[in-house]
Write a protein that holds these residues in place. Structure first.
Motif, short mmCIF file in Angstrom:
data_model
loop_
_atom_site.label_atom_id
_atom_site.label_comp_id
_atom_site.label_asym_id
_atom_site.label_seq_id
_atom_site.Cartn_x
_atom_site.Cartn_y
_atom_site.Cartn_z
N GLY A 365 0.81 -1.21 0.00
CA GLY A 365 0.00 0.00 0.00
C GLY A 365 0.84 1.25 0.00
N LYS A 366 2.18 1.10 -0.02
CA LYS A 366 3.10 2.23 -0.08
C LYS A 366 3.51 2.46 -1.53
N SER A 367 3.45 3.70 -1.95
CA SER A 367 3.81 4.01 -3.33
C SER A 367 5.29 3.78 -3.56
N THR A 368 5.61 3.13 -4.67
CA THR A 368 7.00 2.88 -5.04
C THR A 368 7.54 3.95 -5.98
N VAL A 369 6.67 4.90 -6.36
CA VAL A 369 7.06 5.99 -7.26
C VAL A 369 6.76 7.30 -6.56
N LYS A 370 7.74 8.17 -6.51
CA LYS A 370 7.56 9.45 -5.83
C LYS A 370 7.36 10.62 -6.80
N ALA A 371 7.80 10.45 -8.05
CA ALA A 371 7.68 11.54 -9.02
C ALA A 371 6.22 11.70 -9.43
N LYS A 372 5.69 12.92 -9.28
CA LYS A 372 4.29 13.15 -9.57
C LYS A 372 3.94 12.90 -11.03
N ASP A 373 4.82 13.38 -11.92
CA ASP A 373 4.51 13.20 -13.33
C ASP A 373 4.54 11.73 -13.73
N GLN A 374 5.40 10.93 -13.08
CA GLN A 374 5.43 9.50 -13.38
C GLN A 374 4.17 8.82 -12.88
N LEU A 375 3.71 9.19 -11.67
CA LEU A 375 2.46 8.65 -11.17
C LEU A 375 1.30 8.99 -12.10
N ARG A 376 1.33 10.24 -12.58
CA ARG A 376 0.25 10.67 -13.49
C ARG A 376 0.28 9.88 -14.78
N THR A 377 1.46 9.64 -15.30
CA THR A 377 1.58 8.85 -16.53
C THR A 377 1.17 7.40 -16.30
N ASP A 378 1.60 6.84 -15.17
CA ASP A 378 1.25 5.45 -14.87
C ASP A 378 -0.25 5.30 -14.64
N VAL A 788 -3.23 -6.34 1.73
CA VAL A 788 -2.62 -5.05 2.06
C VAL A 788 -1.99 -5.15 3.45
N THR A 789 -0.70 -4.92 3.50
CA THR A 789 0.02 -5.08 4.78
C THR A 789 0.04 -3.81 5.60
N GLU A 790 -0.21 -2.64 5.00
CA GLU A 790 -0.21 -1.38 5.74
C GLU A 790 -1.64 -0.87 5.89
N MET A 854 -23.61 12.30 -16.17
CA MET A 854 -22.39 12.33 -15.38
C MET A 854 -21.85 13.76 -15.35
N LYS A 855 -21.70 14.32 -14.13
CA LYS A 855 -21.31 15.71 -14.00
C LYS A 855 -19.94 15.89 -13.37
N LYS A 856 -19.52 14.94 -12.56
CA LYS A 856 -18.25 15.08 -11.86
C LYS A 856 -17.55 13.73 -11.78
N VAL A 857 -16.25 13.81 -11.50
CA VAL A 857 -15.46 12.61 -11.26
C VAL A 857 -14.65 12.82 -9.98
N ALA A 858 -14.78 11.88 -9.06
CA ALA A 858 -14.00 11.92 -7.82
C ALA A 858 -12.86 10.93 -7.95
N VAL A 859 -11.67 11.35 -7.55
CA VAL A 859 -10.48 10.50 -7.60
C VAL A 859 -9.75 10.63 -6.28
N SER A 860 -9.30 9.49 -5.77
CA SER A 860 -8.52 9.49 -4.54
C SER A 860 -7.34 8.56 -4.71
N TYR A 861 -6.15 9.03 -4.34
CA TYR A 861 -4.98 8.16 -4.36
C TYR A 861 -4.52 7.99 -2.91
N VAL A 862 -4.51 6.72 -2.46
CA VAL A 862 -4.12 6.44 -1.08
C VAL A 862 -2.76 5.76 -1.09
N ASP A 863 -1.91 6.25 -0.23
CA ASP A 863 -0.52 5.79 -0.14
C ASP A 863 -0.20 5.66 1.34
N ALA A 864 0.15 4.44 1.77
CA ALA A 864 0.41 4.20 3.18
C ALA A 864 1.76 4.71 3.65
N ASP A 865 2.57 5.27 2.74
CA ASP A 865 3.86 5.81 3.14
C ASP A 865 3.64 7.00 4.08
N GLN A 866 4.25 6.95 5.24
CA GLN A 866 3.98 7.95 6.26
C GLN A 866 4.79 9.23 6.02
#
Length: 1017
Positions: A365-378, A788-790, A854-866
């Motif tokens: 549950g911890k993100s292995t990618v820290k670069a925002k643009d890479q996360l967006r591309t992935d 999920v371990t975290e 459809m009027k809106k889209v909700a998106v949530s990214y959860v990352d267990a990295d503290q």
């Protein structure tokens, strides 16, 4: 002289009773008439009983599955005759024998004198009474036995499983196919013995062989011997039952706190009940021999002592001893004692439900990618996010593509793949309630079929939030090549139709309405008067017999839903709750998943299919059917894929699981009814998918049986639960979702069926489950289970956070102000770079609007990295579209995709693409608002005009902002760009007379603005 006419008692002509009447025999004509009426009445009753049988035969012959009808029929008749005759002979023989063994003289007692009247009364009818009693008993027994045709066919055609149970080392087929038949035989034997015993005892009593109050011996020697033999047979059968009960322990259900509905032996079964059953078997054999010995000893003393010993042993050995073992051996150290048996149950259950190869994979549950643009591309490559929720948009299909009131779409649409893309599909089926004028001709002759398959891409909407249709219209046109669009067989088509005769049907072509006549080979011919009469009786509709609308070529279509047709031609299958349509080789084919099941798999825990397959779509409004409501099974395979042609109703069964022994058994019983798997054409294979009901059964078992260690299983510390649907307040299980996505370690998206789990009693995400649902994939059916371990927020927590966002509160307030309802779409969960991405479309529907947008889209990214703050990283956003939401959630607004997507030599700044899209969207919204305002003025509609004006102002402001930003960006890049301008429409007369609620394109940017304010205020 006395008055001879009066007679005694005054009954003569002048007496008080009136004239004396003499009733003679009816005339010959009256007798003939009465006899004729009686014969006609009997013939009519016979014909009524025969009509159902005859119409069933005609139907099976019309679908080319007459062998199923004949095999089932002859099996039932054979069982009826054999077991009915056996029961009648057994009871009749014992009555006859008891009569033959009657004493020559009855004792002179009050009891026997009172019985003499009955003996004398039945003496003239003794033979007929014996035949009547045995016939009735035989008929009842035969009817009961005929219901065991499945048990017989499975026993006589049983195929080995190639697996042995861990206790007795017998093949699983013994428990699945043999043991049920042996238990039926045993039950039949008990029934025959008990009825024979009762009948013989009554006969002996009637003829003096048994005495209750008479002096002397209570029974003659002959009666004693006869009844002792019957009791000996009964006790012998009880011994056999004790022996079979030993094996029955392997499939016995019991309540075990560590496993719920437990099946199989536990410690007390193996160490107390099993030896107890063996001991009781031996005692019962001895007791039976004592009863048989009364033929020579002529005394009840020893048999009664033996029977009492057997009853006492059953109480002490079969009841008290196991209770002592459970109390003093098992309970003090239950975990250690039960561990070996829990392990057997785990292994058997995982094999029985085809989840043995499913191994949990740790996912932090911890993100292995820290670069925002890479996360967006992935994120773009992680899944084809389905924004069109098939459980919500049916009203949209209905409003935009119904075209006529007598057509309809199902409440829940289906998800399929066309050109490799997730596509939402719905058939335009016939709606009998929408026929303008209801009568027998219109209901059954004129309006006979639906028309066309409507499709929309699952991943996008247009500027208004409506689906982007890829196949639409009446007749339909779009992405599909030419195909037969008429739908005579469908999920909503439950009434019969008569086609092909003199009466024409309503139809369509490219120029509009026209008439047609059915050209298919489906249905049963009504050209024969006899057939018409049979169907008139079977359907309780006399007009079928004499209506002039029926003539040469007329055919009756019925059993028209895909589920009904498959269940009829394959009654040994359990049918999935949701058939789905696909256009294949120019035809609409309904695809039906079917299962083989048994409840006789040793050690495998049972599940009730109706409860396990229930979710938010099967409760309340019943959007989907529940599979086999009450069936309890402990083995299931999706062994058959069936198709039903929507035009001619042709049913085709294909073998899917080539290793399933249950299917092989049924294929032996009904040869040539199931085609081999290699007969499936590639065009059909592309549309086959992993069935939802099978997936739901497996996910329910995996809440506990993902744990393979007996100690952890017993403690229940790792147990999960299926998440309640966060968008539904009824507290029902979330349905699984079809979605093209990439699982960790995979390079390409795969069409999958997904679901989530939460730990028992906790809302955080416990696990994510996905199965490869693409039948063309080599990994089809492979289940991936990410544990999920975290500590990662679960769907309900994400939904709660979304509901608490200020943007959502403003949106909801604006929609409520416009008298619109909010509907949350499917909350999709996708693993992304070590974390989880949640995507949820949000729909709005005005009070007088007939469909949601459809009027809106909700998106949530959860990352267990503290992070430094010490709280779980959890970003939730609420935007107008998916691209903007993904930009916002990753903080990459204005960042373009990777450079490979840019044309060579382009010098446009990174933000230009996003701002240009915003500008185009704002201009489109402004144009839409302007058109809405013009339409409101033409009605006139004051409230709608005010809303359109507010939407127009908002769109113009956004266009100006985007144009200014675009110009600024272009200046920074060495280029010039002018923002386009848009003018508002001129003021119009302000005298509308009625209001019409509508959903505004976007909420007012000013929270204090009233969307319903008049334009002139």
């Amino acid at each position: 002289m006395p008055d001879r006419g009066g007679g005694r008692g005054g009954r003569g002509p002048s007496g008080p009773s009136g004239p004396r009447m003499r009733v003679g025999r009816p005339s010959r004509r009256a007798r003939t008439l009465l006899m004729t009426l009686g014969v006609l009445a009997v013939l009519f009753m016979v014909f009524v009983m025969f009509a159902g049988f005859w119409t069933d035969w005609l139907w099976f012959r019309s679908v080319h599955y007459s062998s199923v009808f004949t095999t089932t029929l002859w099996t039932k008749i054979g069982l009826f005759l054999v077991f009915g005759l056996l029961m009648a002979v057994a009871v009749g023989f014992n009555i006859w024998l008891a009569y033959r063994l009657r004493p020559p003289l009855s004792a002179m007692s009050q009891e026997q004198q009172s019985l003499d009247r009955y003996r004398m009364g039945i003496a003239p009818f003794r033979k007929w009474l014996l035949l009547a009693v045995t016939a009735v008993i035989g008929l009842i027994a035969g009817a009961s036995a005929s219901g065991q045709w499945r048990t017989w066919l499975m026993w006589v055609n049983g195929v080995s499983f190639g697996e042995k149970d861990p206790q007795f080392k017998l093949d699983v087929s013994f428990y699945a196919f043999d043991l049920p038949w042996y238990r039926f035989l045993l039950a039949f034997g008990f029934g025959a013995t008990v009825l024979s015993l009762i009948a013989a005892a009554l006969t002996h009593y009637l003829y003096g062989g048994l005495r209750v109050t008479s002096p002397g011996a209570r029974a003659t020697g002959a009666a004693t011997g006869h009844l002792s033999v019957l009791l000996g047979v009964f006790v012998t059968l009880k011994a056999v039952a004790y022996w079979l009960d030993r094996y029955g322990l392997a499939v016995k259900s019991s309540d075990f706190k560590a496993a719920g509905n437990w099946t199989g032996l536990r410690y007390v079964d193996a160490n107390a009940y099993l030896p107890a059953k063996t001991i009781l078997f031996c005692i019962a054999v001895i007791c039976a021999l004592l009863f048989f010995a009364t033929l020579w000893r002529r005394t009840w003393q020893l048999p009664v002592i033996g029977f009492g010993l057997m009853v006492l042993s059953a109480i002490l050995i079969g009841g008290l001893y196991p209770a002592i073992v459970q109390k003093f051996q098992v309970q003090p150290n239950e975990q250690a004692k039960e561990a070996p048996y829990i392990k057997k149950n785990i292994d058997a259950t995982r094999r029985a439900y085809d989840i043995a190869s499913t191994k949990p994979e740790e996912y932090s549950g911890k993100s292995t990618v820290k670069a925002k643009d890479q996360l967006r591309t992935d994120a773009d490559a992680a899944a084809a996010y389905r924004l069109i929720d098939p459980n919500i948009v049916s009203p949209t299909f209905q409003q935009l593509e119904q075209k006529r009131k007598y057509y309809q779409f199902p409440l829940t649409l289906d998800v399929d793949r066309y050109d490799g893309k997730d596509t939402v599909v719905g058939l335009r089926e016939l709606n009998i309630k929408g026929i303008p004028k209801r009568n027998w001709i219109n209901d059954h002759f004129t309006y006979t079929h639906g028309y066309g398959a409507i499709m929309a891409t699952g991943t996008q909407t247009d500027a208004n939030g409506s689906p982007v249709f890829t196949e639409q219209g009446l007749p339909t046109s779009g992405m599909l090549p030419t195909y037969e669009q008429r739908v005579y067989y469908g999920e909503k088509t439950d009434q019969y139709s008569i086609v092909g005769g003199p009466q024409k049907e309503l139809d369509y072509d490219g120029k509009g309405e026209r008439t047609t006549s059915y050209k298919g080979n489906s249905g049963v011919s009504l050209s024969s008067t006899f057939n018409r009469a049979a169907y008139a009786v079977a359907f309780s509709e006399p007009q079928i017999l004499y209506s002039g609308a029926i003539g040469d070529g007329s055919r009756i279509l019925y059993n028209r839903t895909p589920k009904e047709r498959v269940e009829a031609v394959a009654p040994w299958l359990t049918i999935d709750g949701d058939a789905y349509p696909a256009v294949i080789d120019g035809r609409i084919q309904w695809i039906v998943d079917a299962y083989t099941t048994t409840n006789g798999y040793p050690y495998a825990s049972r599940t009730t299919l109706g409860e396990t397959t229930a979710d938010a779509l099967t409760v309340g409004n019943q959007q989907r059917a529940v599979m086999a409501q009450q069936n309890q099974v402990n083995y299931i395979r999706n062994s058959v894929k069936a198709t039903v042609d929507a035009y001619d109703g042709t049913v085709t069964l294909y073998q899917w699981d080539t290793k399933d022994p249950v299917l092989k058994t049924w294929m032996k019983a009904f040869p040539d009814t199931v085609k081999p798997r290699d007969a499936i054409k590639p065009e059909l294979l592309e549309h086959l998918r992993y069935p939802q009901d099978m997936f739901k059964v497996q996910r329910e078992l995996l809440t506990r049986y993902h744990v393979e260690d007996a100690e952890r299983f017993y403690s229940g510390s790792d147990a999960w639960q299926v998440q309640d649907d966060p968008t539904d307040k009824a507290g029902t299980a979330v349905p699984p979702y079809y979605l093209s996505m990439k699982m960790p370690g995979e390079q390409d998206q795969r069409f999958s069926l997904t679901t989530t789990f939460t730990p028992n009693g906790r809302p955080n995400l416990g696990a994510f489950m996905a199965v490869d649902a693409d039948a063309t994939s080599t990994d089809y059916g492979r289940i991936r289970l990410l544990t999920v371990t975290e500590d990662v927020p679960g769907p309900q927590q994400v939904q709660n956070k979304l509901n608490g966002l200020p943007a959502v509160a403003n949106f909801v307030r604006d929609m409520k102000g416009a008298d619109s309802d909010i509907q949350y779409g499917n909350l999709l969960t996708v693993p992304l770079d070590g974390g989880f991405l949640y995507v949820e479309p949000v729909y709005a529907q005005g009070r007088n609007a007939h469909y949601p947008l459809m009027k809106k889209v909700a998106v949530s990214y959860v990352d267990a990295d503290q992070p430094k703050g010490g709280t779980t990283k959890d970003v939730t956003v609420f935007e107008d579209n998916l691209a903007a939401a993904l930009d916002s959630v990753f903080g990459t607004e204005g960042v373009t995709p990777p450079p490979t997507t840019q044309p060579p030599g382009t010098t446009t700044p990174p933000k230009a693409t996003t701002n240009d899209a915003k500008l185009k969207q704002a201009i489109a919204d402004a144009q839409k608002a302007y058109e809405d305002a013009e339409a409101a003025l033409r009605k006139p509609d004051w409230d709608a005009y005010g809303k359109a004006q507010a939407a127009l102002q908002d769109a113009l402001q956004r266009a100006a902002d985007a144009g200014a930003q675009l110009k600024s960006d272009a200046g920074a890049g060495g280029q010039k760009a002018d923002a386009p301008k848009a003018d508002a429409p001129k003021d119009a007369p302000k005298d509308p007379k009625k209001a019409n609620e509508a959903v505004p394109s976007t909420p007012s940017p000013d929270p204090s603005a009233d969307p319903s304010a008049k334009a002139g205020d």
